[in-house]
Design a protein around this motif. Sequence first.
Motif, PDB file in Angstrom:
ATOM      1  N   MET A   1       0.825  -1.189   0.000  1.00 24.15           N
ATOM      2  CA  MET A   1       0.000   0.000   0.000  1.00 24.15           C
ATOM      3  C   MET A   1       0.876   1.262   0.000  1.00 24.15           C
ATOM      4  N   GLU A   2       1.879   1.311   0.866  1.00 24.04           N
ATOM      5  CA  GLU A   2       2.770   2.462   0.936  1.00 24.04           C
ATOM      6  C   GLU A   2       3.555   2.617  -0.364  1.00 24.04           C
ATOM      7  N   LEU A   3       3.957   1.487  -0.944  1.00 23.29           N
ATOM      8  CA  LEU A   3       4.705   1.524  -2.196  1.00 23.29           C
ATOM      9  C   LEU A   3       3.826   2.089  -3.318  1.00 23.29           C
ATOM     10  N   GLU A   4       2.555   1.712  -3.336  1.00 19.38           N
ATOM     11  CA  GLU A   4       1.629   2.231  -4.345  1.00 19.38           C
ATOM     12  C   GLU A   4       1.474   3.742  -4.217  1.00 19.38           C
ATOM     13  N   LYS A   5       1.330   4.222  -2.990  1.00 19.26           N
ATOM     14  CA  LYS A   5       1.191   5.663  -2.766  1.00 19.26           C
ATOM     15  C   LYS A   5       2.461   6.399  -3.183  1.00 19.26           C
ATOM     16  N   PHE A   6       3.611   5.786  -2.861  1.00 15.82           N
ATOM     17  CA  PHE A   6       4.883   6.393  -3.236  1.00 15.82           C
ATOM     18  C   PHE A   6       4.991   6.499  -4.750  1.00 15.82           C
ATOM     19  N   GLU A   7       4.660   5.424  -5.463  1.00 15.95           N
ATOM     20  CA  GLU A   7       4.736   5.421  -6.927  1.00 15.95           C
ATOM     21  C   GLU A   7       3.767   6.440  -7.524  1.00 15.95           C
ATOM     22  N   GLU A   8       2.575   6.526  -6.955  1.00 13.63           N
ATOM     23  CA  GLU A   8       1.587   7.493  -7.436  1.00 13.63           C
ATOM     24  C   GLU A   8       2.087   8.922  -7.198  1.00 13.63           C
ATOM     25  N   ALA A   9       2.639   9.168  -6.014  1.00 10.82           N
ATOM     26  CA  ALA A   9       3.169  10.491  -5.698  1.00 10.82           C
ATOM     27  C   ALA A   9       4.334  10.840  -6.627  1.00 10.82           C
ATOM     28  N   LYS A  10       5.140   9.859  -6.942  1.00 14.60           N
ATOM     29  CA  LYS A  10       6.276  10.067  -7.837  1.00 14.60           C
ATOM     30  C   LYS A  10       5.794  10.482  -9.229  1.00 14.60           C
ATOM     31  N   LYS A  11       4.757   9.810  -9.737  1.00 16.93           N
ATOM     32  CA  LYS A  11       4.204  10.143 -11.055  1.00 16.93           C
ATOM     33  C   LYS A  11       3.607  11.546 -11.058  1.00 16.93           C
ATOM     34  N   VAL A  12       2.890  11.883  -9.989  1.00 17.02           N
ATOM     35  CA  VAL A  12       2.276  13.208  -9.899  1.00 17.02           C
ATOM     36  C   VAL A  12       3.368  14.278  -9.833  1.00 17.02           C
ATOM     37  N   LYS A  13       4.427  14.013  -9.078  1.00 16.36           N
ATOM     38  CA  LYS A  13       5.546  14.967  -8.957  1.00 16.36           C
ATOM     39  C   LYS A  13       6.238  15.149 -10.302  1.00 16.36           C
ATOM     40  N   GLU A  14       6.419  14.081 -11.056  1.00 20.44           N
ATOM     41  CA  GLU A  14       7.035  14.179 -12.382  1.00 20.44           C
ATOM     42  C   GLU A  14       6.175  15.036 -13.309  1.00 20.44           C
ATOM     43  N   LYS A  15       4.863  14.837 -13.235  1.00 26.63           N
ATOM     44  CA  LYS A  15       3.944  15.635 -14.053  1.00 26.63           C
ATOM     45  C   LYS A  15       4.038  17.108 -13.665  1.00 26.63           C
ATOM     46  N   LEU A  16       4.127  17.361 -12.380  1.00 27.84           N
ATOM     47  CA  LEU A  16       4.247  18.729 -11.876  1.00 27.84           C
ATOM     48  C   LEU A  16       5.543  19.372 -12.369  1.00 27.84           C
ATOM     49  N   ASP A  17       6.627  18.610 -12.368  1.00 27.36           N
ATOM     50  CA  ASP A  17       7.912  19.124 -12.856  1.00 27.36           C
ATOM     51  C   ASP A  17       7.837  19.477 -14.344  1.00 27.36           C
ATOM     52  N   ILE A  18       7.203  18.612 -15.141  1.00 27.65           N
ATOM     53  CA  ILE A  18       7.052  18.856 -16.582  1.00 27.65           C
ATOM     54  C   ILE A  18       6.240  20.120 -16.819  1.00 27.65           C
ATOM     55  N   LEU A  19       5.144  20.250 -16.095  1.00 24.70           N
ATOM     56  CA  LEU A  19       4.299  21.442 -16.237  1.00 24.70           C
ATOM     57  C   LEU A  19       5.051  22.699 -15.809  1.00 24.70           C
ATOM     58  N   GLY A  20       5.848  22.592 -14.763  1.00 23.24           N
ATOM     59  CA  GLY A  20       6.639  23.735 -14.295  1.00 23.24           C
ATOM     60  C   GLY A  20       7.636  24.193 -15.348  1.00 23.24           C
ATOM     61  N   ARG A  21       8.298  23.239 -15.990  1.00 22.43           N
ATOM     62  CA  ARG A  21       9.242  23.590 -17.066  1.00 22.43           C
ATOM     63  C   ARG A  21       8.510  24.250 -18.231  1.00 22.43           C
ATOM     64  N   GLN A  22       7.353  23.698 -18.573  1.00 22.53           N
ATOM     65  CA  GLN A  22       6.567  24.257 -19.666  1.00 22.53           C
ATOM     66  C   GLN A  22       6.146  25.690 -19.345  1.00 22.53           C
ATOM     67  N   LYS A  23       5.740  25.921 -18.115  1.00 20.90           N
ATOM     68  CA  LYS A  23       5.325  27.261 -17.704  1.00 20.90           C
ATOM     69  C   LYS A  23       6.497  28.242 -17.799  1.00 20.90           C
ATOM     70  N   ARG A  24       7.682  27.831 -17.338  1.00 18.66           N
ATOM     71  CA  ARG A  24       8.854  28.705 -17.414  1.00 18.66           C
ATOM     72  C   ARG A  24       9.209  29.032 -18.869  1.00 18.66           C
ATOM     73  N   LYS A  25       9.089  28.050 -19.760  1.00 24.22           N
ATOM     74  CA  LYS A  25       9.377  28.288 -21.179  1.00 24.22           C
ATOM     75  C   LYS A  25       8.381  29.275 -21.774  1.00 24.22           C
ATOM     76  N   LEU A  26       7.110  29.117 -21.433  1.00 18.94           N
ATOM     77  CA  LEU A  26       6.089  30.041 -21.939  1.00 18.94           C
ATOM     78  C   LEU A  26       6.333  31.458 -21.433  1.00 18.94           C
ATOM     79  N   GLU A  27       6.695  31.574 -20.157  1.00 21.87           N
ATOM     80  CA  GLU A  27       6.979  32.898 -19.589  1.00 21.87           C
ATOM     81  C   GLU A  27       8.193  33.522 -20.270  1.00 21.87           C
ATOM     82  N   SER A  28       9.205  32.709 -20.572  1.00 26.27           N
ATOM     83  CA  SER A  28      10.382  33.214 -21.284  1.00 26.27           C
ATOM     84  C   SER A  28      10.008  33.672 -22.686  1.00 26.27           C
ATOM     85  N   ALA A  29       9.136  32.924 -23.337  1.00 27.37           N
ATOM     86  CA  ALA A  29       8.713  33.280 -24.694  1.00 27.37           C
ATOM     87  C   ALA A  29       8.010  34.635 -24.706  1.00 27.37           C
ATOM     88  N   LEU A  30       7.229  34.907 -23.668  1.00 23.73           N
ATOM     89  CA  LEU A  30       6.538  36.197 -23.603  1.00 23.73           C
ATOM     90  C   LEU A  30       7.519  37.363 -23.475  1.00 23.73           C
TER      91      LEU A  30
END
Length: 85
Positions: A1-30
């Motif tokens: 159960m803990e391993l499942e939560k950890f893996e899920e949190a890891k995936k969500v964190k990776e998605k958050l990192d990707i979105l953060g990079r995308q946001k920084r690129k868009l802000e730079s483009a502006l």
Amino acid sequence: MELEKFEEAKKVKEKLDILGRQKRKLESALKACKMEVIVAFTYGAFLKKDQVNIMDEEIVNEMINKELERVTKEIELVEKEFESL
């Protein structure tokens, strides 16, 4: 159960990192001196690839702002999802 939560949190964190990079690129483009958008597309029976450049800064600025708004909202949703884990 803990391993499942950890893996899920890891995936969500990776998605958050990707979105953060995308946001920084868009802000730079502006902040860029010159902006243009290249739209790539395919068409026809043989799926011919082509592209068109959009150099109107007002249109490009509007497109980037809309995408920045979308990414910001998605980041907020993903952050809430991360906090709920």
